[in-house]
Design a protein around this motif. Structure first.
Motif, PDB file in Angstrom:
ATOM      1  N   LYS A 182     115.535   7.785  46.345  1.00  0.00           N
ATOM      2  CA  LYS A 182     114.549   8.164  47.349  1.00  0.00           C
ATOM      3  C   LYS A 182     114.409   9.687  47.332  1.00  0.00           C
ATOM      4  O   LYS A 182     115.256  10.390  46.758  1.00  0.00           O
ATOM      5  CB  LYS A 182     114.980   7.679  48.732  1.00  0.00           C
ATOM      6  N   TRP A 214     116.002  12.907  42.030  1.00  0.00           N
ATOM      7  CA  TRP A 214     114.882  11.971  42.134  1.00  0.00           C
ATOM      8  C   TRP A 214     113.572  12.749  42.213  1.00  0.00           C
ATOM      9  O   TRP A 214     113.444  13.710  42.964  1.00  0.00           O
ATOM     10  CB  TRP A 214     115.034  11.091  43.369  1.00  0.00           C
ATOM     11  N   ASP A 216     108.967  12.594  41.442  1.00  0.00           N
ATOM     12  CA  ASP A 216     107.789  11.737  41.381  1.00  0.00           C
ATOM     13  C   ASP A 216     107.636  11.124  39.992  1.00  0.00           C
ATOM     14  O   ASP A 216     107.057  10.045  39.852  1.00  0.00           O
ATOM     15  CB  ASP A 216     106.535  12.537  41.738  1.00  0.00           C
ATOM     16  N   ASP A 218     110.098   9.965  38.214  1.00  0.00           N
ATOM     17  CA  ASP A 218     110.913   8.748  38.274  1.00  0.00           C
ATOM     18  C   ASP A 218     110.139   7.625  38.957  1.00  0.00           C
ATOM     19  O   ASP A 218     110.108   6.485  38.477  1.00  0.00           O
ATOM     20  CB  ASP A 218     112.212   9.004  39.044  1.00  0.00           C
ATOM     21  N   ARG A 219     109.509   7.961  40.077  1.00  0.00           N
ATOM     22  CA  ARG A 219     108.773   6.944  40.832  1.00  0.00           C
ATOM     23  C   ARG A 219     107.615   6.370  40.011  1.00  0.00           C
ATOM     24  O   ARG A 219     107.405   5.150  39.982  1.00  0.00           O
ATOM     25  CB  ARG A 219     108.238   7.550  42.137  1.00  0.00           C
ATOM     26  N   GLN A 220     106.874   7.252  39.326  1.00  0.00           N
ATOM     27  CA  GLN A 220     105.746   6.783  38.515  1.00  0.00           C
ATOM     28  C   GLN A 220     106.220   5.903  37.356  1.00  0.00           C
ATOM     29  O   GLN A 220     105.592   4.883  37.041  1.00  0.00           O
ATOM     30  CB  GLN A 220     104.968   7.979  37.973  1.00  0.00           C
ATOM     31  N   GLY A 238     107.418   1.661  42.926  1.00  0.00           N
ATOM     32  CA  GLY A 238     108.071   2.774  42.242  1.00  0.00           C
ATOM     33  C   GLY A 238     109.501   3.028  42.667  1.00  0.00           C
ATOM     34  O   GLY A 238     110.145   3.950  42.157  1.00  0.00           O
ATOM     35  N   TYR A 239     110.004   2.206  43.572  1.00  0.00           N
ATOM     36  CA  TYR A 239     111.390   2.354  44.016  1.00  0.00           C
ATOM     37  C   TYR A 239     112.182   1.139  43.533  1.00  0.00           C
ATOM     38  O   TYR A 239     111.834   0.000  43.854  1.00  0.00           O
ATOM     39  CB  TYR A 239     111.460   2.478  45.534  1.00  0.00           C
TER      40      TYR A 239
END
Length: 250
Positions: A182, A214, A216, A218-220, A238-239
């Motif tokens: 997160k 962490w 963005d 990683d999220r993408q 994305g999580y």
């Protein structure tokens, strides 16, 4: 009406149609059998050492990426050996038990011993009854850049055959929990996640890294992987959850 002429005209038209169909079929088959993957290398324009112990942007790093991306466990110091510069790859490959010969096949590593450092490339296609090959490579035609060439087999010093199908899949470590993924998170699990995403082909989202913080990117990358599983909505936010984690390490 000249029946002979008319018949001749019909025959010519039929012949032209047949030849066109054959040419189209040959072209289609050739295209379908092509094995060039393209420039999927995740460290374009980056510097430093890659996850496999080679310098980013070099031919060695690109080949190491491709081997790992295709399912092999391949790194600079694997099995107690040391691949070092491309010039020494065949010798080290033999020492650690890899097959080295002069016979190309798709998925093999083409090694060239000329020059100060040598060169390595990925064999994408074998053509002309084994006389020529199409290779994918880095840092040869373009400095630290990608290129595809068709060359004669006789110009290659050695072919290194890394077993792809006999490698054991990576066992998924226990999922640490959603709290590790997160905004503001900074831990080893984020690095593990990112490295696995790169191996799965989602490295294009990273401008640098992956690393422990962490981001963005990683999220993408996670979201793209989740969508590839056929998931939508909250399941592709994305999580990572336990199922995303499990599938990433398959």
């Amino acid at each position: 009406m000249n029946l002979k002429k008319a018949g001749s005209t019909k025959f010519k038209k039929a012949l032209i149609s047949f030849v066109s169909l054959v040419v189209l079929s040959v072209f289609t088959l050739s295209s379908a059998s092509a094995s060039v993957i393209g420039n999927d290398y995740p460290y374009k324009g980056k510097s430093g050492v890659d996850p496999w112990g080679f310098y980013k942007g070099e031919c060695t790093s690109f080949v190491a990426w491709r081997m790992n991306h295709l399912g092999a466990k391949f790194s600079n110091n694997m099995k107690g050996g040391h691949f070092d510069n491309a010039k020494y790859w065949a010798g080290n490959a033999k020492r650690i038990g890899f097959k080295v010969d002069h016979k190309p096949n798709v998925g093999a590593i083409a090694q060239f011993t000329g020059g100060k450092y040598g060169h390595v490339a990925y064999v994408a296609e074998v053509k002309n009854n084994g006389k020529t090959i199409k290779i994918e490579e880095y840092n040869h035609v373009y400095r630290h850049g990608y290129s595809v060439r068709t060359i004669s087999v006789s110009s290659v010093s050695n072919f290194i055959h890394v077993p792809l199908s006999n490698t054991k899949p990576t066992k998924a470590p226990p999922f640490p929990g959603t709290q590790y993924f997160k905004p503001g998170a900074n831990n080893k699990y984020v690095t593990m996640l990112g490295q696995q995403l790169v191996k799965k082909g989602y490295g294009k989202y990273y401008k640098s890294g992956p690393g422990p913080k962490w981001s963005d990117a990683d999220r993408q990358a996670v979201a793209a992987f989740q969508r590839a599983q056929g998931w939508t909505g909250k399941d592709a936010d994305g999580y990572p959850g336990p199922e995303t984690w499990k599938r990433l390490f398959k």
